[in-house]
Design a protein around this motif. Structure first.
Motif, short mmCIF file in Angstrom:
data_model
loop_
_atom_site.label_atom_id
_atom_site.label_comp_id
_atom_site.label_asym_id
_atom_site.label_seq_id
_atom_site.Cartn_x
_atom_site.Cartn_y
_atom_site.Cartn_z
N ASP A 57 0.82 -1.21 0.00
CA ASP A 57 0.00 0.00 0.00
C ASP A 57 0.86 1.26 0.00
OD1 ASP A 57 -2.46 1.27 -0.14
OD2 ASP A 57 -2.66 1.40 2.04
N ASP A 58 1.90 1.24 -0.84
CA ASP A 58 2.85 2.36 -0.99
C ASP A 58 3.55 2.75 0.32
OD1 ASP A 58 2.78 2.74 -3.76
OD2 ASP A 58 0.95 3.93 -3.63
N TYR A 59 3.71 1.82 1.21
CA TYR A 59 4.42 2.05 2.47
C TYR A 59 5.88 2.38 2.16
CZ TYR A 59 6.47 0.95 7.03
OH TYR A 59 7.16 1.00 8.21
N PRO A 60 6.45 3.41 2.81
CA PRO A 60 7.83 3.81 2.50
C PRO A 60 8.86 2.69 2.64
CG PRO A 60 6.77 5.48 3.85
CD PRO A 60 5.82 4.31 3.78
N GLY A 61 8.66 1.76 3.55
CA GLY A 61 9.61 0.66 3.73
C GLY A 61 9.31 -0.53 2.85
N GLY A 62 8.46 -0.33 1.86
CA GLY A 62 8.05 -1.42 0.99
C GLY A 62 9.17 -2.02 0.17
N GLU A 63 10.13 -1.20 -0.23
CA GLU A 63 11.26 -1.70 -1.03
C GLU A 63 12.01 -2.81 -0.29
OE1 GLU A 63 12.66 -0.98 -4.10
OE2 GLU A 63 11.04 0.40 -4.64
N GLU A 64 12.38 -2.53 0.95
CA GLU A 64 13.11 -3.53 1.75
C GLU A 64 12.21 -4.72 2.06
OE1 GLU A 64 16.06 -5.55 3.46
OE2 GLU A 64 16.26 -3.70 2.30
N GLY A 65 10.95 -4.44 2.35
CA GLY A 65 10.00 -5.52 2.62
C GLY A 65 9.84 -6.44 1.42
N LEU A 66 9.82 -5.87 0.23
CA LEU A 66 9.70 -6.66 -0.99
C LEU A 66 10.91 -7.57 -1.17
CD1 LEU A 66 8.47 -7.49 -3.68
CD2 LEU A 66 9.35 -5.37 -4.67
N ASN A 67 12.10 -7.03 -0.95
CA ASN A 67 13.32 -7.84 -1.08
C ASN A 67 13.28 -9.03 -0.13
OD1 ASN A 67 14.32 -6.03 -2.98
ND2 ASN A 67 15.48 -4.86 -1.47
N GLN A 68 12.89 -8.79 1.10
CA GLN A 68 12.81 -9.86 2.09
C GLN A 68 11.72 -10.87 1.73
OE1 GLN A 68 12.33 -7.96 5.88
NE2 GLN A 68 14.44 -7.21 5.93
N ALA A 69 10.59 -10.38 1.23
CA ALA A 69 9.48 -11.26 0.88
C ALA A 69 9.85 -12.17 -0.29
CB ALA A 69 8.24 -10.43 0.54
N ILE A 70 10.51 -11.63 -1.30
CA ILE A 70 10.94 -12.45 -2.44
C ILE A 70 11.93 -13.51 -1.97
CG2 ILE A 70 12.29 -12.43 -4.59
CD1 ILE A 70 9.45 -11.46 -5.05
N SER A 71 12.84 -13.12 -1.11
CA SER A 71 13.81 -14.06 -0.55
C SER A 71 13.10 -15.18 0.21
CB SER A 71 14.79 -13.32 0.36
OG SER A 71 15.66 -14.23 0.98
N GLY A 72 12.10 -14.80 1.00
CA GLY A 72 11.34 -15.79 1.76
C GLY A 72 10.57 -16.75 0.87
N LEU A 73 9.95 -16.22 -0.18
CA LEU A 73 9.22 -17.08 -1.12
C LEU A 73 10.17 -18.03 -1.85
CD1 LEU A 73 6.52 -14.73 -2.73
CD2 LEU A 73 6.17 -16.59 -1.09
N LYS A 75 12.98 -19.19 -0.77
CA LYS A 75 13.40 -20.21 0.19
C LYS A 75 12.29 -21.25 0.38
CE LYS A 75 15.95 -18.93 3.62
NZ LYS A 75 16.44 -18.30 4.87
N LEU A 76 11.07 -20.78 0.51
CA LEU A 76 9.92 -21.67 0.70
C LEU A 76 9.72 -22.60 -0.49
CD1 LEU A 76 7.27 -22.38 2.33
CD2 LEU A 76 6.17 -20.66 0.91
N LEU A 77 9.90 -22.06 -1.70
CA LEU A 77 9.68 -22.82 -2.93
C LEU A 77 10.95 -23.47 -3.47
CD1 LEU A 77 7.29 -20.25 -4.67
CD2 LEU A 77 6.65 -22.33 -3.43
N HIS A 78 12.01 -23.49 -2.65
CA HIS A 78 13.29 -24.11 -3.01
C HIS A 78 13.77 -23.61 -4.37
CE1 HIS A 78 13.14 -26.86 0.42
NE2 HIS A 78 11.85 -26.95 0.16
N ASP A 79 13.78 -22.30 -4.52
CA ASP A 79 14.17 -21.66 -5.79
C ASP A 79 15.56 -21.02 -5.65
OD1 ASP A 79 13.99 -20.61 -8.37
OD2 ASP A 79 12.89 -18.83 -7.70
#
Length: 166
Positions: A57-73, A75-79
């Motif tokens: 929702d255009d949160y200012p910390g979204g950039e860092e959150g996105l990087n962490q979320a992609i990393s988490g996904l 890891k979860l999907l063994h990619d």
């Protein structure tokens, strides 16, 4: 939904199950929303600004959150090779997984016929018991109701007579 015939995604419970290991992981809402956004745009670029707008929702910390979320996904999907979720530098991400909506019948949790038959038998027995109880109670009530009224009348009359004597 099934990803690469391995990862079962339960959208209702926000859960991903690895069929190979049996591991179940419950995803936080943002991770599930991100995974769904990538899947909805299968084989198409999903830009970073769009993800940050839709998921954070255009949160200012979204950039860092996105990087962490992609990393988490990943890891979860063994990619580990970053082939399932491809990074397109400075643009966004592209999801390349093989998707299927149908989950084999062996994995579905359906009622077994034995359980259905048992439940049906239990319901029938309950109905017959109720009807038998109701019928026997009504016949007992009808037979003894006159006798009971007479007995109660006598008791009531005796009490009133005692009150009058006092």
């Amino acid at each position: 939904m099934l990803i690469n015939n391995r990862f079962e995604v339960d959208l209702v419970r926000s859960k991903v199950t690895d069929r190979d290991t049996g591991d179940q992981t419950r995803l936080e809402p943002r991770l599930m929303k991100l995974l769904c956004l990538l899947i909805e745009n299968h084989e198409r670029l999903v830009t970073r600004p769009l993800i940050i707008k839709e998921v954070w929702d255009d949160y200012p910390g979204g950039e860092e959150g996105l990087n962490q979320a992609i990393s988490g996904l990943r890891k979860l999907l063994h990619d580990e090779q970053k082939q399932l979720i491809e990074t397109l530098p400075k643009k966004g991400y592209c999801f390349h997984g093989v998707l299927s909506d149908n989950i084999p019948a062996a994995k579905r949790k359906l009622f077994k016929p034995v359980y259905v038959a048992g439940i049906l038998l239990l319901v029938i027995l309950t109905v017959f018991t109720f009807l038998f109880y109701r019928t026997s109670r009504n016949s007992y009530t009808n037979q003894s109701s006159t006798e009971e009224h007479i007995r109660l009348f006598k008791i009531d009359s005796a009490r009133q007579a005692e009150k009058l004597k006092k």
